[in-house]
Each structure stands twice: as C-alpha cells, then as structure tokens.
Design a protein around this motif. Structure first.
Motif, PDB file in Angstrom:
ATOM      1  N   ASP A 146       0.842  -1.197   0.000  1.00 13.18           N
ATOM      2  CA  ASP A 146       0.000   0.000   0.000  1.00 13.18           C
ATOM      3  C   ASP A 146       0.879   1.249   0.000  1.00 13.18           C
ATOM      4  O   ASP A 146       1.504   1.575   0.998  1.00 13.18           O
ATOM      5  CB  ASP A 146      -0.915  -0.017   1.232  1.00 13.18           C
ATOM      6  N   HIS A 147       0.952   1.903  -1.175  1.00 18.22           N
ATOM      7  CA  HIS A 147       1.754   3.125  -1.342  1.00 18.22           C
ATOM      8  C   HIS A 147       3.176   2.923  -0.776  1.00 18.22           C
ATOM      9  O   HIS A 147       3.680   3.743  -0.015  1.00 18.22           O
ATOM     10  CB  HIS A 147       1.069   4.308  -0.663  1.00 18.22           C
ATOM     11  N   THR A 148       3.765   1.821  -1.184  1.00 18.04           N
ATOM     12  CA  THR A 148       5.071   1.418  -0.650  1.00 18.04           C
ATOM     13  C   THR A 148       6.213   2.073  -1.412  1.00 18.04           C
ATOM     14  O   THR A 148       6.246   2.071  -2.647  1.00 18.04           O
ATOM     15  CB  THR A 148       5.216  -0.117  -0.728  1.00 18.04           C
ATOM     16  N   SER A 149       7.154   2.632  -0.685  1.00 19.69           N
ATOM     17  CA  SER A 149       8.351   3.232  -1.280  1.00 19.69           C
ATOM     18  C   SER A 149       9.585   2.748  -0.529  1.00 19.69           C
ATOM     19  O   SER A 149       9.518   2.365   0.636  1.00 19.69           O
ATOM     20  CB  SER A 149       8.297   4.764  -1.212  1.00 19.69           C
ATOM     21  N   ARG A 150      10.702   2.784  -1.235  1.00 17.97           N
ATOM     22  CA  ARG A 150      11.979   2.481  -0.589  1.00 17.97           C
ATOM     23  C   ARG A 150      13.058   3.316  -1.260  1.00 17.97           C
ATOM     24  O   ARG A 150      13.184   3.326  -2.479  1.00 17.97           O
ATOM     25  CB  ARG A 150      12.323   1.004  -0.728  1.00 17.97           C
ATOM     26  N   TRP A 151      13.793   4.048  -0.431  1.00 20.00           N
ATOM     27  CA  TRP A 151      14.891   4.823  -0.980  1.00 20.00           C
ATOM     28  C   TRP A 151      16.168   4.529  -0.213  1.00 20.00           C
ATOM     29  O   TRP A 151      16.161   4.149   0.950  1.00 20.00           O
ATOM     30  CB  TRP A 151      14.583   6.324  -0.987  1.00 20.00           C
ATOM     31  N   PHE A 152      17.293   4.690  -0.927  1.00 27.98           N
ATOM     32  CA  PHE A 152      18.633   4.500  -0.364  1.00 27.98           C
ATOM     33  C   PHE A 152      19.359   5.827  -0.507  1.00 27.98           C
ATOM     34  O   PHE A 152      19.821   6.172  -1.599  1.00 27.98           O
ATOM     35  CB  PHE A 152      19.381   3.397  -1.116  1.00 27.98           C
ATOM     36  N   GLY A 153      19.426   6.586   0.574  1.00 28.48           N
ATOM     37  CA  GLY A 153      19.991   7.928   0.479  1.00 28.48           C
ATOM     38  C   GLY A 153      19.114   8.783  -0.426  1.00 28.48           C
ATOM     39  O   GLY A 153      17.916   8.926  -0.187  1.00 28.48           O
ATOM     40  N   ASN A 154      19.716   9.315  -1.483  1.00 30.56           N
ATOM     41  CA  ASN A 154      18.962  10.140  -2.426  1.00 30.56           C
ATOM     42  C   ASN A 154      18.389   9.342  -3.593  1.00 30.56           C
ATOM     43  O   ASN A 154      17.746   9.914  -4.478  1.00 30.56           O
ATOM     44  CB  ASN A 154      19.863  11.256  -2.988  1.00 30.56           C
ATOM     45  N   VAL A 155      18.627   8.027  -3.599  1.00 28.73           N
ATOM     46  CA  VAL A 155      18.165   7.180  -4.708  1.00 28.73           C
ATOM     47  C   VAL A 155      16.834   6.525  -4.340  1.00 28.73           C
ATOM     48  O   VAL A 155      16.734   5.832  -3.323  1.00 28.73           O
ATOM     49  CB  VAL A 155      19.199   6.093  -5.047  1.00 28.73           C
ATOM     50  N   VAL A 156      15.812   6.765  -5.156  1.00 29.18           N
ATOM     51  CA  VAL A 156      14.494   6.155  -4.943  1.00 29.18           C
ATOM     52  C   VAL A 156      14.430   4.876  -5.769  1.00 29.18           C
ATOM     53  O   VAL A 156      14.396   4.912  -7.003  1.00 29.18           O
ATOM     54  CB  VAL A 156      13.359   7.115  -5.355  1.00 29.18           C
ATOM     55  N   ALA A 157      14.418   3.726  -5.085  1.00 30.26           N
ATOM     56  CA  ALA A 157      14.402   2.435  -5.781  1.00 30.26           C
ATOM     57  C   ALA A 157      12.980   1.979  -6.087  1.00 30.26           C
ATOM     58  O   ALA A 157      12.719   1.376  -7.131  1.00 30.26           O
ATOM     59  CB  ALA A 157      15.108   1.379  -4.945  1.00 30.26           C
ATOM     60  N   ALA A 160      13.036  -2.916   5.133  1.00 26.71           N
ATOM     61  CA  ALA A 160      11.907  -2.134   5.660  1.00 26.71           C
ATOM     62  C   ALA A 160      11.457  -1.132   4.610  1.00 26.71           C
ATOM     63  O   ALA A 160      12.284  -0.513   3.943  1.00 26.71           O
ATOM     64  CB  ALA A 160      12.329  -1.398   6.922  1.00 26.71           C
ATOM     65  N   PRO A 161      10.151  -0.938   4.427  1.00 29.10           N
ATOM     66  CA  PRO A 161       9.692   0.124   3.536  1.00 29.10           C
ATOM     67  C   PRO A 161      10.067   1.488   4.121  1.00 29.10           C
ATOM     68  O   PRO A 161       9.982   1.687   5.326  1.00 29.10           O
ATOM     69  CB  PRO A 161       8.171  -0.048   3.502  1.00 29.10           C
ATOM     70  N   SER A 162      10.500   2.404   3.265  1.00 29.68           N
ATOM     71  CA  SER A 162      10.759   3.776   3.716  1.00 29.68           C
ATOM     72  C   SER A 162       9.460   4.539   3.870  1.00 29.68           C
ATOM     73  O   SER A 162       9.378   5.520   4.613  1.00 29.68           O
ATOM     74  CB  SER A 162      11.666   4.498   2.716  1.00 29.68           C
ATOM     75  N   GLY A 163       8.439   4.085   3.150  1.00 27.35           N
ATOM     76  CA  GLY A 163       7.111   4.682   3.244  1.00 27.35           C
ATOM     77  C   GLY A 163       6.076   3.659   2.847  1.00 27.35           C
ATOM     78  O   GLY A 163       6.366   2.717   2.110  1.00 27.35           O
ATOM     79  N   GLY A 164       4.857   3.778   3.353  1.00 26.29           N
ATOM     80  CA  GLY A 164       3.811   2.809   3.039  1.00 26.29           C
ATOM     81  C   GLY A 164       3.976   1.522   3.831  1.00 26.29           C
ATOM     82  O   GLY A 164       4.788   1.439   4.773  1.00 26.29           O
ATOM     83  N   THR A 165       3.228   0.483   3.440  1.00 31.10           N
ATOM     84  CA  THR A 165       3.244  -0.778   4.181  1.00 31.10           C
ATOM     85  C   THR A 165       3.316  -1.972   3.234  1.00 31.10           C
ATOM     86  O   THR A 165       2.900  -1.900   2.081  1.00 31.10           O
ATOM     87  CB  THR A 165       1.974  -0.934   5.045  1.00 31.10           C
ATOM     88  N   VAL A 166       3.867  -3.074   3.767  1.00 32.76           N
ATOM     89  CA  VAL A 166       3.842  -4.375   3.095  1.00 32.76           C
ATOM     90  C   VAL A 166       3.272  -5.358   4.101  1.00 32.76           C
ATOM     91  O   VAL A 166       3.853  -5.547   5.184  1.00 32.76           O
ATOM     92  CB  VAL A 166       5.249  -4.829   2.656  1.00 32.76           C
TER      93      VAL A 166
END
Length: 303
Positions: free
Chosen positions: A7-18, A53-59
């Motif tokens: 649900d609206h899941t995001s993951r970023w590594f520093g400034n890189v949005v994967a 871990a998701p940086s935003g949203g949920t799994v």
C-alpha cells in the motif's frame, strides 16, 4: 488463501528512490513481476520477504505487517537472485541447515531436494555446481518448510532448457495448489509461459497490472518505429505516409534510411511489401528501432 499487499510502498537509499509509491496485491496462483533491469524488482521482493523495511507505506501478509514479524517467515520462502551460499557445504548440508533453522529434520530437506530433482548431486560440494544447479538448491532451501508464499528473483538465470521447463512445471503446480507464487523476470517470454497475471514495474513505479494477454496486447498495439532502407526512399515515403497506418516518417541522414512510425502494427507490416512491389522498389533493410524492453515499458508508463 495467503495474500501479500503493498500500500503506497516506497523504498529509498539515500537520495536514490528504488521503489516509488507502489500499490499492488499478490494472491494465490502464479504472478509475474516484469520489468527491465534496474526497475526495482529485487527491492520490492526483499520488502515482501521482510528483508528490507519500507521507507514509506506498508507491506502486509494477510493484513499483518511483514517487517520485523518473525511469524511471517514461517509462511514465506525466498529464492534471491544473489548467490549467498556456502560453497564448502554439500547441497544436502545446505538444505539441512535451512531445515534446522525452521525446527525441521533431515526428512524435510530430503523432500525439498527431491522436489527440485537434485538428489543425484546432493552430496557434491556447492563449489562444483553449475549456475542452474545452484538455483535449484536455493529453491530447495526455500521450499524446505513448505511455505504458502514463494518469492523468486530472476529464478531462471543460468538454467539450461531442461532445468527451466522443470522449474516452470513446479511453479505451475504450486500455483494450482493455491500457493501464492511471485517471480521476477525481465524476459517477456518467461512470463508469458508461466503467469496469467502480471505486475509491471518501470523505474521504481507501478506501470501496469492485470491479465498478461491484455497487457501484451497493449505492448503490441503501441506505436512502432522502423528503420527502412530501400532503392527509392523518396517514393516509398510518399506511398507510406498516405496510409493511415503510418503516423510519421523522418529521414535519418546518418543511417541513410527512413524512420517510420507505425500506429497500426498489423496493417503496416502487410502494407510495406505491397507498396514496395507496386512501386518497383527494392527493400534493403527493415528493422524495428525501438524493440527493447525499456521502450515497451516506457510506453506502458506513458499510456
């Protein structure tokens, strides 16, 4: 019925949005996660498996968050793309070690090895295995606790045709049994043979979701660009642009050829030889100039 939900899941590594704001549901059966290399497929799978871990949203798994939820590991099996194996162990020892982590005995390991047809090499050291054999031992270790959810990251890499067919048959059976199977690939043909439902990821974004045939039709019906060389480019261009199957024609001076954009793929492929024959024009080169997966997926994102 075991279901994964993002649900609206995001993951970023520093400034890189994967992975960027992805929402999808993966339920029983076989689902293909399709996208070009570097699209974010591995990151998504690692979040679904509870390793990131998701940086935003949920799994969630059946409504319960997966991250830092040890109980979820009883239901999930992961076949990662990376090796992460102990070459000094035999295949059997490696699978037994994974069985013991789940509190299981040697019988569970033997059953898993039999499932992937690796008994014949189970007492050889992993250092002697081919890429395809390593893939199958990783598969056995993921199946040892008979998970209801199986996540596979590019599982067919390095497999010979026979090994690929065996794995496809196994995943198909698991889907028919009601297990939730998701595998990633950047190869359309692999997904077409195995999954009726697909999720498409491009540059970390969710590009498409649904029945493979419907999405494949979108890919086929998109505007195509062709590089065409002939004995009379000027006459050929005049004839082609008069037909509604052609949206535009450019002259590529560097390639000394025509760049033709066709909006009706089927009509254009029939029209081109007819026009050439009628005008006495010899076709020297006809080749698609945008047939990479990246171009296909980019079209889906924009559609």
């Amino acid at each position: 019925m075991t279901t994964l939900h993002l649900d609206h899941t995001s993951r970023w590594f520093g400034n890189v949005v994967a992975v960027n704001d992805v929402s999808m549901t993966v339920g029983p059966g076989v689902t293909g996660l399709l996208g070009p290399n570097g699209a974010g497929k591995s990151t998504l799978i690692n979040m679904m498996a509870g390793f990131l871990a998701p940086s935003g949203g949920t799994v969630t798994l059946d409504g319960t968050p997966i991250w830092r939820n040890e109980e979820s590991y009883r239901s999930i099996g992961l076949v990662p793309e990376r090796e992460g194996m102990y070459d000094f162990l035999t295949g059997r020892e490696f699978v037994v070690a994974n069985a013991e982590l789940h509190g299981l005995d040697d019988k569970a390991a033997a059953k898993a090895l039999a499932t992937v047809e690796m008994e014949y090499a189970q007492d050889r050291k992993i250092s002697t295995y081919s890429k395809g054999m390593r893939q199958r031992v990783k598969m056995a270790s993921a199946l040892v606790h008979e998970p209801s959810v199986l996540l596979l990251d590019e599982p067919f890499n390095g497999m010979d045709p026979r090994q690929r067919m065996q794995l496809m048959d196994l995943l198909r059976r698991m889907g028919e049994e009601g297990r939730t199977v998701l595998f990633s690939s950047h190869i359309l043909e692999e997904v077409e043979q195995l999954a009726s439902h697909i999720e498409v990821i491009v540059a970390g974004r969710h590009a498409a979701s649904g029945d493979f045939r419907r999405i494949r039709r979108l890919m086929t019906d998109r505007p195509h660009r062709y590089l065409v060389r002939s004995s009379d480019d000027r006459a050929l261009a005049a004839a082609l642009i008069a037909d509604p199957s052609t949206a535009g024609i450019e002259v590529d001076l560097k390639e000394d050829a025509l760049l033709v954009q066709a909006v009706d793929f089927a009509r254009f492929t029939a029209l081109l030889p007819q026009v050439a024959r009628a005008g006495g024009i010899r076709l020297l080169t006809v080749s698609p100039s945008d047939e990479s997966l990246e171009s296909v997926f980019s079209y889906l994102v924009a559609a």
